[in-house]
Write an enzyme that holds these catalytic residues in place. Structure first.
Site, PDB file in Angstrom:
ATOM      1  N   HIS A  94      -8.843  -3.838  -2.644  1.00 32.94           N
ATOM      2  CA  HIS A  94      -7.981  -3.011  -1.803  1.00 32.94           C
ATOM      3  C   HIS A  94      -8.463  -1.557  -1.810  1.00 32.94           C
ATOM      4  O   HIS A  94      -8.596  -0.928  -0.755  1.00 32.94           O
ATOM      5  CB  HIS A  94      -6.543  -3.116  -2.334  1.00 32.94           C
ATOM      6  CG  HIS A  94      -5.533  -2.298  -1.611  1.00 32.94           C
ATOM      7  ND1 HIS A  94      -4.607  -2.857  -0.766  1.00 32.94           N
ATOM      8  CD2 HIS A  94      -5.282  -0.963  -1.612  1.00 32.94           C
ATOM      9  CE1 HIS A  94      -3.829  -1.894  -0.275  1.00 32.94           C
ATOM     10  NE2 HIS A  94      -4.223  -0.737  -0.780  1.00 32.94           N
ATOM     11  N   GLU A  95      -8.737  -1.014  -3.003  1.00 27.64           N
ATOM     12  CA  GLU A  95      -9.167   0.383  -3.100  1.00 27.64           C
ATOM     13  C   GLU A  95     -10.560   0.582  -2.510  1.00 27.64           C
ATOM     14  O   GLU A  95     -10.820   1.597  -1.852  1.00 27.64           O
ATOM     15  CB  GLU A  95      -9.098   0.877  -4.542  1.00 27.64           C
ATOM     16  CG  GLU A  95      -7.712   0.826  -5.172  1.00 27.64           C
ATOM     17  CD  GLU A  95      -6.619   1.477  -4.337  1.00 27.64           C
ATOM     18  OE1 GLU A  95      -6.884   2.451  -3.603  1.00 27.64           O
ATOM     19  OE2 GLU A  95      -5.469   1.002  -4.412  1.00 27.64           O
ATOM     20  N   CYS A 132       0.854  -1.183   0.000  1.00 30.94           N
ATOM     21  CA  CYS A 132       0.000   0.000   0.000  1.00 30.94           C
ATOM     22  C   CYS A 132       0.890   1.233   0.000  1.00 30.94           C
ATOM     23  O   CYS A 132       1.904   1.261   0.710  1.00 30.94           O
ATOM     24  CB  CYS A 132      -0.903  -0.014   1.243  1.00 30.94           C
ATOM     25  SG  CYS A 132      -2.009   1.391   1.368  1.00 30.94           S
ATOM     26  N   HIS A 162     -10.200   0.905   1.183  1.00 29.02           N
ATOM     27  CA  HIS A 162      -9.753   2.242   1.583  1.00 29.02           C
ATOM     28  C   HIS A 162     -10.941   3.171   1.783  1.00 29.02           C
ATOM     29  O   HIS A 162     -11.000   3.925   2.757  1.00 29.02           O
ATOM     30  CB  HIS A 162      -8.817   2.854   0.535  1.00 29.02           C
ATOM     31  CG  HIS A 162      -7.379   2.555   0.747  1.00 29.02           C
ATOM     32  ND1 HIS A 162      -6.701   2.884   1.897  1.00 29.02           N
ATOM     33  CD2 HIS A 162      -6.480   1.962  -0.066  1.00 29.02           C
ATOM     34  CE1 HIS A 162      -5.441   2.502   1.790  1.00 29.02           C
ATOM     35  NE2 HIS A 162      -5.276   1.934   0.603  1.00 29.02           N
TER      36      HIS A 162
END
Length: 179
Positions: A146-147, A104, A150
């Site tokens: 993953h995004e 990251c 976030h």
């Protein structure tokens, strides 16, 4: 974005929030204004992602608590996927769960084996408000998940438990960027 333009070419590189920054653990707000400020943010996200040598970047990583991310990421067949999603929703995951190395830009230089599905579907909008559906497999599916994490206020370290989590936190404590 204009057809034929290079994403980020007109953006400015912003400072990245690092692990420990409260904005990384705050759920992001829906985008309601699809105007020039949003287009500028997307350009800045691309410029920042490329400057940091990343494959994806969420708006909260540059201090903007809005549901937007950009990506320029290959899949496992080395096919390049380039784009952005505004107000993304992870609507489907599937296939097998794969533990693979994940890093990251908010934890620079570190990575840990993190479990993710190898298929993902995200829906949302373009910077101009057009509906978009993005399908990913392999590494690109990992990027999409993953995004989306976030934007919910989660980082990959939050998915780790036990020995993997302890090891990553020891590495964070020794990292030159850690406060």
């Amino acid at each position: 974005m204009r057809q034929g333009s290079i994403p980020g070419a007109h953006g400015r590189v912003r400072s990245l929030g690092l692990l420990g920054d409260p904005v990384l653990h705050a759920p992001c707000a829906e985008v309601t204004d699809f105007g020039p400020q949003l287009a500028g943010l997307v350009e800045d996200l691309f410029a920042t992602m490329y400057a940091a040598h990343g494959v994806g970047l969420a708006a909260n990583q540059v201090g903007e608590v809005l549901r937007v991310f950009v990506y320029d990421c290959p899949d496992d067949e080395d096919e390049r996927h380039l784009g952005h999603v505004v107000n993304p929703r992870l609507v489907e995951t599937g296939g097998v769960v794969v533990r693979g190395p994940e890093g990251c830009l908010s934890l620079p230089g570190l990575e840990a084996g993190t479990e993710r599905y190898d298929e993902a579907v995200v829906t949302g909008f373009t910077v101009t408000g057009e509906p978009v559906t993005v399908r990913g497999t392999g590494f690109f599916a990992r990027c999409l998940q993953h995004e989306c994490d976030h934007l919910e206020g989660r980082i990959y370290a939050d998915r780790l438990t036990g020995r993997r989590h302890r090891k990553l936190m020891r590495q964070v404590a020794r990292a030159s960027w850690h406060r």
